[in-house]
Design an enzyme around this catalytic site. Structure first.
Site, PDB file in Angstrom:
ATOM      1  N   GLY A 179       0.799  -1.213   0.000  1.00 44.71           N
ATOM      2  CA  GLY A 179       0.000   0.000   0.000  1.00 44.71           C
ATOM      3  C   GLY A 179       0.825   1.252   0.000  1.00 44.71           C
ATOM      4  CB  SER A 205       3.830 -10.086  -6.130  1.00 45.59           C
ATOM      5  OG  SER A 205       3.564 -10.864  -5.025  1.00 45.59           O
ATOM      6  CB  ALA A 207       2.392  -4.240 -10.205  1.00 46.08           C
ATOM      7  CB  THR A 209      -4.212  -3.058  -7.760  1.00 48.80           C
ATOM      8  OG1 THR A 209      -3.672  -3.253  -6.446  1.00 48.80           O
ATOM      9  CG2 THR A 209      -5.250  -4.141  -8.018  1.00 48.80           C
ATOM     10  CB  SER A 210       0.973  -1.436  -6.804  1.00 48.89           C
ATOM     11  OG  SER A 210       1.908  -2.386  -7.251  1.00 48.89           O
ATOM     12  CG  ASP A 267      -9.653  -3.586   4.613  1.00 48.11           C
ATOM     13  OD1 ASP A 267     -10.234  -2.625   5.145  1.00 48.11           O
ATOM     14  OD2 ASP A 267      -8.813  -3.471   3.700  1.00 48.11           O
ATOM     15  CB  SER A 275      -2.085 -14.314   0.853  1.00 52.59           C
ATOM     16  OG  SER A 275      -1.291 -13.930  -0.240  1.00 52.59           O
ATOM     17  CE  LYS A 299      -3.274  -5.432   1.548  1.00 47.42           C
ATOM     18  NZ  LYS A 299      -4.527  -5.494   0.848  1.00 47.42           N
TER      19      LYS A 299
END
Lengths: 502, 502
Positions: A179, A205, A207, A209-210, A267, A275, A299
């Site tokens: 976040g 990872s 991206a 959504t970033s 959330d 995860s 986040k």
């Protein structure tokens, strides 16, 4: 009716439906009519030993789909891997075995280990539809997974993939819950910790959504799509690595769940913990540092939320054999100057090379995290980790180790810069109070990050700065003039990405 | 960047993706590259005054999709209705306004009227993805909507569509919550009630997961796809009608939600009540009878569950101006002999025509329900409804009224019978204890119902019957030999569709 009667030749549709397998069948094809498939939305597909349940889309304008054939979306094609001439069998699907477990969770019941095993099995076996996965994700959101369930889910996810065995060695790992744009500490932290002689097989990872994931940023500087054998070679040689986890099937259920979790963006501490820790356990880690940035646009929004998450991480970690330390950090503003793969890579190198204009906030966080990891050593004297980390960085040992890791991963390359740039300036004078993490990330994405590696945003002002009208706030980088214009239009329409107060 | 730069020519993909609008765009098309759309899963599409948010599928094998064009799935094509040569504009979608309301419900909060209005608005405005709708449906399942929320949801759904105005007349309606194959009381009940001089503008569904919906069964005998003007003419002439509600947009949100609710199949009294009562209120009803069959394999499994549902129906009904009476009936076995559109139509006509072999259980239920409706009249003496209903049926008045309604709807036609049939017999002797509603419905569907109107199952034994080995249990009807074989294979593999005990 024999098997031949329910089979069709397979062709590739060339349509990307993301992770959801889709079958395209002609309305007038013999199998569709005989089986009454047109009324279904889900269909069972078997090719040799492989079986999936896919979504069925009926094709009415049949020009591109031959008679006696069914077409597969990219996901379905990748799963079944047909060879030329292969025919698959199509059947009415049975409800997945985990149907009742998902239903139980929707009704608020506590799930057992067997329930989670069935659900994760149906996810990795490609038997659940996106709707069923969305229902499961929703039913687990908020506080609806307790600690015992989080442990069961974590174990089920870990068992669904490979677990790496390092022969009893002490293995370290870190993770940031995210976040915070530009918070690209991992490559530097890994270099410091490996230079200290510890083993740290870091997977990251891309991206979702970033504007940049760690794997995207690292990939600007070295190959990251290593397989497990290559990962082992790098770690056994250099002590550490920074590779793309998505290639490794360490937590295959996580890779699939994330594609539902991210668009829904609920959330869920339970899902987040499962995860993260399923992946840490799968990589064979033993001692894990979790960085939790806290701030109103990060986040995790408050210290209380961080404490609750930390407690869950510790409890679940212990149950799956991980020793977890949580590091709460400042999540109020982006970190460093670059947001976007190449821009962040340049910040990383600036810190490693001890450039005079290296972002001090990134350097500071790196030393906090590397220090905290070094303090996890069973024999370490308490609290000297940060000083040791600073010494390894300032001596150039971390830089050398980073270059060696890049070479071992396939070769270092120097990041270049985007050709098309535009500076956005302050429309009024004032002190810069805050930068909206979400909106600055959006601008970077509209500029093309992470798909365009050189695209993104370079910050030119920091919270606390006193700015006159017209002062530069940030510079948008893009690989094409169109993307530059698009990001700039959006940025200029937003009043308060940068919150200035007189 | 001008609007022209983000526009593409529209073509029809001819792919049926059900209610989810999908846009197919080439990976290499200029708009896709300039906008960075390939990383998105959702895309905004505007054509003149119409705007939707669709799912984006990127096409890599581009043979069938021309350059400078985007293709639309059937749902998207129907929503936007492009004319030849039209170009649509494509944009990054904003999150739907109801995002925060859905999130609040996922976290267990109580939703306000404004929340439900936003959610229903985004559903009918085609801005929510299937995943978001699945999340909403899941978050409302079980007991997670209280009575106040159910009222708000019902009102929001009613306001989303038309409401018919009958000028203050007393308007009657009925609904069955379902789960009971063959329970085709509506055409007969409507005929009796209209013959009694009451106004009953009945709208019904097609089957979604069952072998026949009332609209499918009626359609075997008369046209059902009437528009609102035609519905009014029939009701103003004959007092009653039995038409397909899906054509009328009385509760457009319900039509869309049901496509998510049915595959997920979660129990949710709140959603069920909102779905039913929004449609009753929209059709302008005032006095409504709800039939609730109760049994272990019906939709409502116990008297306690029925009582809870009845209480919610009454409370919500009162809040939206409906006077509700609930009739709890026996849900332990299928009703009548036929399961499937034409087979059920033949049962309906047998009862109306007073055939000696008309199914007595169907006749009995019809009289119970019609009687209960007649008892809803404000001026009625209590409890004589059933006797009045029997008189209207036995005198032939109901039959005459039914034929008149069919004529007014466009013309009566006599149902025919399927050509391909097979009898399934008892494999052992015993008393027939129960028939599994869900499994017998499955057999009927495998035989082709409801798509094949003549297909389905004709029951040849009833619970309570004492059977010898080899006695006929039921006859499968199919329009093709392949569908007959398919249903028969399934039926013969099932041990206990018909539960026999020695």
């Amino acid at each position: 009716m024999t098997a031949a009667d329910t089979s069709l030749h397979l062709v590739r549709a060339g349509i990307d439906t993301y992770s959801q397998p889709v079958v395209y069948m002609r309305e007038d094809c013999h199998v569709c009519r005989a089986e009454g498939f047109a009324a279904l939305t889900r269909i069972g597909v078997t090719l040799g030993p492989k079986s999936i349940i896919a979504t069925l889309n009926v094709v009415t304008e049949a020009g591109w789909l031959p008679a006696d054939a069914a077409a597969l979306s990219e996901a379905a094609w990748a799963l079944l891997q047909p060879r030329p001439g292969d025919r698959a069998t199509f059947v009415h699907p049975e409800p997945p075995a985990s149907d009742s477990a998902i239903r139980a969770k929707v009704y608020g019941q506590e799930l057992t280990e067997a329930d989670f095993t069935a659900i994760i099995g149906d996810i990795t076996g490609r038997r659940l539809s996106e709707l069923q996965m969305a229902a499961f994700v929703t039913a687990c959101a908020g506080e609806r997974l307790n600690i015992a369930e989080t442990i069961r889910l974590t174990r089920a996810m870990q068992r669904a993939g490979e677990t790496l065995d390092w022969g009893g060695a002490e293995v370290y790992d870190k993770h940031c819950v995210g976040g915070l744009p530009g918070n690209r500490t991992t490559p530097i932290v890994v270099a410091i910790v490996a230079a200290a002689g510890l083993m740290i097989p870091k997977t990251s990872s891309r991206a979702i959504t970033s504007p940049a994931g760690t794997a995207d940023t690292m990939e600007v500087m070295a190959p990251v799509a290593l397989d497990i054998a290559a990962l082992r070679r790098v770690v056994e040689t250099e002590g550490g690595c920074v590779v793309w986890g998505g290639n490794l099937a360490l937590s295959p259920a996580d890779d699939l769940l994330i594609r539902i979790e991210r668009p829904l963006d609920f959330d869920s501490d339970g899902q987040l913990v499962a995860s993260v820790l399923s992946k840490k356990a799968a990589v064979g880690a033993r001692r894990v540092l979790i960085d939790v940035p806290v701030g109103p646009t990060a986040k995790v929004r408050s210290p209380a939320a961080a404490a609750s998450l930390a407690q869950r991480l510790a409890a679940v970690g212990e149950a799956v054999g991980l020793s977890i330390a949580v590091h709460v950090s400042d999540g109020t503003a982006p970190v460093g100057r670059g947001i976007g793969p190449a821009l962040e890579a340049r910040d990383v190198l600036a810190v490693l090379r001890r450039d005079t204009d290296a972002p001090a906030d990134l350097r500071g966080r790196v030393l906090d995290l590397a220090g905290a990891l070094l303090d996890l050593r069973p024999d370490a004297a308490a609290g000297i980790g940060r000083a040791r980390a600073a010494a390894l960085l300032d001596s150039g040992a971390a830089e050398a180790k980073f270059m060696a890791i890049c070479a071992a991963q396939g070769g270092f390359r120097e990041p270049s810069a985007a050709r098309h740039r535009a500076v956005v300036t302050a429309t009024a004078a004032g002190r810069l109070e805050a930068i909206d993490n979400r909106r600055i990330a959006r601008i970077a994405k509209l500029a093309g990050a992470p798909g365009r590696k050189l695209a993104g945003v370079r910050l030119l002002a920091r919270p606390g700065d006193l700015l006159r009208r017209g002062a530069p706030l940030f510079e948008i980088h893009a690989e094409t003039p169109g993307e530059l214009d698009y990001a700039r239009s959006y940025a200029e329409a937003q009043a308060d990405v940068f919150e200035l107060r007189e």
